[in-house]
Design an enzyme around this catalytic site. Structure first.
Site, PDB file in Angstrom:
ATOM      1  CB  SER A  44      12.282  15.496 -16.671  1.00 52.13           C
ATOM      2  OG  SER A  44      12.759  15.795 -15.381  1.00 52.13           O
ATOM      3  CB  SER A  46       8.235  18.403 -24.329  1.00 48.22           C
ATOM      4  OG  SER A  46       7.657  17.199 -24.775  1.00 48.22           O
ATOM      5  CB  THR A  47       4.195  15.970 -21.448  1.00 44.93           C
ATOM      6  OG1 THR A  47       4.624  15.250 -22.602  1.00 44.93           O
ATOM      7  CG2 THR A  47       2.680  15.991 -21.415  1.00 44.93           C
ATOM      8  N   GLY A 100       5.867  12.503 -17.552  1.00 42.26           N
ATOM      9  CA  GLY A 100       5.627  11.886 -18.856  1.00 42.26           C
ATOM     10  C   GLY A 100       6.220  10.490 -18.875  1.00 42.26           C
ATOM     11  CG  ASP A 102      10.853   8.097 -22.909  1.00 48.97           C
ATOM     12  OD1 ASP A 102      10.519   9.226 -23.294  1.00 48.97           O
ATOM     13  OD2 ASP A 102      11.774   7.894 -22.120  1.00 48.97           O
ATOM     14  CE  LYS A 112       9.325   8.637 -15.742  1.00 47.53           C
ATOM     15  NZ  LYS A 112       9.249   9.749 -16.709  1.00 47.53           N
ATOM     16  N   GLY A 113      13.146   7.894 -19.074  1.00 49.27           N
ATOM     17  CA  GLY A 113      14.579   8.152 -18.967  1.00 49.27           C
ATOM     18  C   GLY A 113      15.252   8.634 -20.231  1.00 49.27           C
ATOM     19  CD  GLU A 121      12.003  11.196 -15.078  1.00 56.42           C
ATOM     20  OE1 GLU A 121      12.000  12.211 -15.786  1.00 56.42           O
ATOM     21  OE2 GLU A 121      12.057  10.046 -15.549  1.00 56.42           O
TER      22      GLU A 121
HETATM   23  C1  A5P Z   1      12.389  11.949 -18.790  1.00 56.45           C
HETATM   24  O1  A5P Z   1      13.478  11.300 -18.249  1.00 56.45           O
HETATM   25  C2  A5P Z   1      11.517  11.017 -19.581  1.00 56.45           C
HETATM   26  O2  A5P Z   1      11.173   9.880 -18.866  1.00 56.45           O
HETATM   27  C3  A5P Z   1      10.306  11.809 -19.969  1.00 56.45           C
HETATM   28  O3  A5P Z   1       9.299  11.627 -19.023  1.00 56.45           O
HETATM   29  C4  A5P Z   1       9.839  11.503 -21.320  1.00 56.45           C
HETATM   30  O4  A5P Z   1      10.928  11.466 -22.214  1.00 56.45           O
HETATM   31  C5  A5P Z   1       8.784  12.508 -21.690  1.00 56.45           C
HETATM   32  O5  A5P Z   1       8.691  12.759 -23.028  1.00 56.45           O
HETATM   33  P1  A5P Z   1       8.018  14.065 -23.585  1.00 56.45           P
HETATM   34  O6  A5P Z   1       9.098  15.073 -23.837  1.00 56.45           O
HETATM   35  O7  A5P Z   1       7.350  13.611 -24.848  1.00 56.45           O
HETATM   36  O8  A5P Z   1       7.042  14.570 -22.553  1.00 56.45           O
END
Ligand code: A5P
Length: 232
Positions: A44, A46-47, A100, A102, A112-113, A121
């Site tokens: 999940s 934006s990437t 992706g 964090d 993450k999360g 995930e």
């Molecule tokens: C989702 O739960 C997160 O772990 C995302 O993988 C993370 O926040 C990805 O960030 P971007 O929006 O910068 O891809």
């Protein structure tokens, strides 16, 4: 029969995407890995969203036959809007998974999360045979916890029990994540609450210790996963 849904047709990423040039390059790298017949787990954020756009372009240009397993409603809706067929872990095991993060430290441990999808995930990462984490440079840290707290998904009635146990593990700040667009707390993908938890020091077994608290569904600390990090 098609739904012909205006909601699905008008879907787009809801905010400006940070470091978009790096993320576009990462998206192209992920799309280049796709082979016809693949079952692909999709993380999940934006990437991942940009990577799905790049994958859908390849599907259209090369008539590739793939299926996706999503980790969030956001990504399931994106697949629907792009015409990417969706399956589930009931039907298929993912050949590979991309996501992706964090924060990424020099040992490839992750936080993450931010999106609240860390349970699915981590499940996908465990289920998949190969995992790619795609991050721009802003995600690289010397020490986990430098920029982000650790998200902890909690079964609602276990809230105070989990809070008390996290304090015994050394948590120095525990915040109930508040919703935007609704009153009250964020409700996770699985109907639970999310705590954002800060520690002065993240020990190498903290993921296991947090997971062992009764009432914790999962945390966004990924210390024991087999991942390949791709930095854009
Ligand atoms: C989702 O739960 C997160 O772990 C995302 O993988 C993370 O926040 C990805 O960030 P971007 O929006 O910068 O891809």
């Amino acid at each position: 029969m098609d739904w012909n849904s205006d909601i699905i047709k008008s879907l787009s990423w809801p905010a400006a995407i940070s470091n978009i040039e790096s993320k576009q390059k990462l998206a192209e790298q992920i799309a280049a890995k796709v082979r016809s017949g693949n079952i692909i787990g999709v993380g999940s954020g934006s990437t991942c969203y940009l990577a799905l756009l790049a994958i859908s372009q390849r599907i259209k240009n090369e008539q590739l036959n793939i299926m996706a397993i999503s980790t969030s409603i956001e990504i399931a809706l994106t697949c629907s809007s792009l015409g990417i067929p969706i399956t589930s872990l009931y039907e298929h095991r993912p050949d590979w998974y991309f996501d992706g993060a964090d924060e990424v430290d020099p040992n490839s441990h992750l936080i993450k999360g931010r999106g609240g999808a860390m349970f699915k995930e981590k499940l996908m990462m465990n289920a998949s045979q190969q995992n790619f984490i795609i991050v721009d440079h802003s995600k690289l840290v010397d020490k986990l916890g430098s920029k982000f707290p650790i998200p902890v998904e909690v079964f609602p009635t276990a809230l105070m029990n989990v809070e008390a146990k996290l304090k015994t593990l050394g948590a120095n700040e525990i915040l109930l994540r508040a919703a935007q667009g609704k009153d009250g707390p964020v409700i996770s993908e699985n109907g639970n609450l999310i705590l954002d938890v800060k520690f002065d020091h993240i020990e190498k077994d903290l993921e296991i210790k947090i997971k062992s608290i009764t009432g914790v569904i999962e945390s966004g600390l990924f210390q024991n996963q087999l991942v390949e990090i791709i930095v854009g």
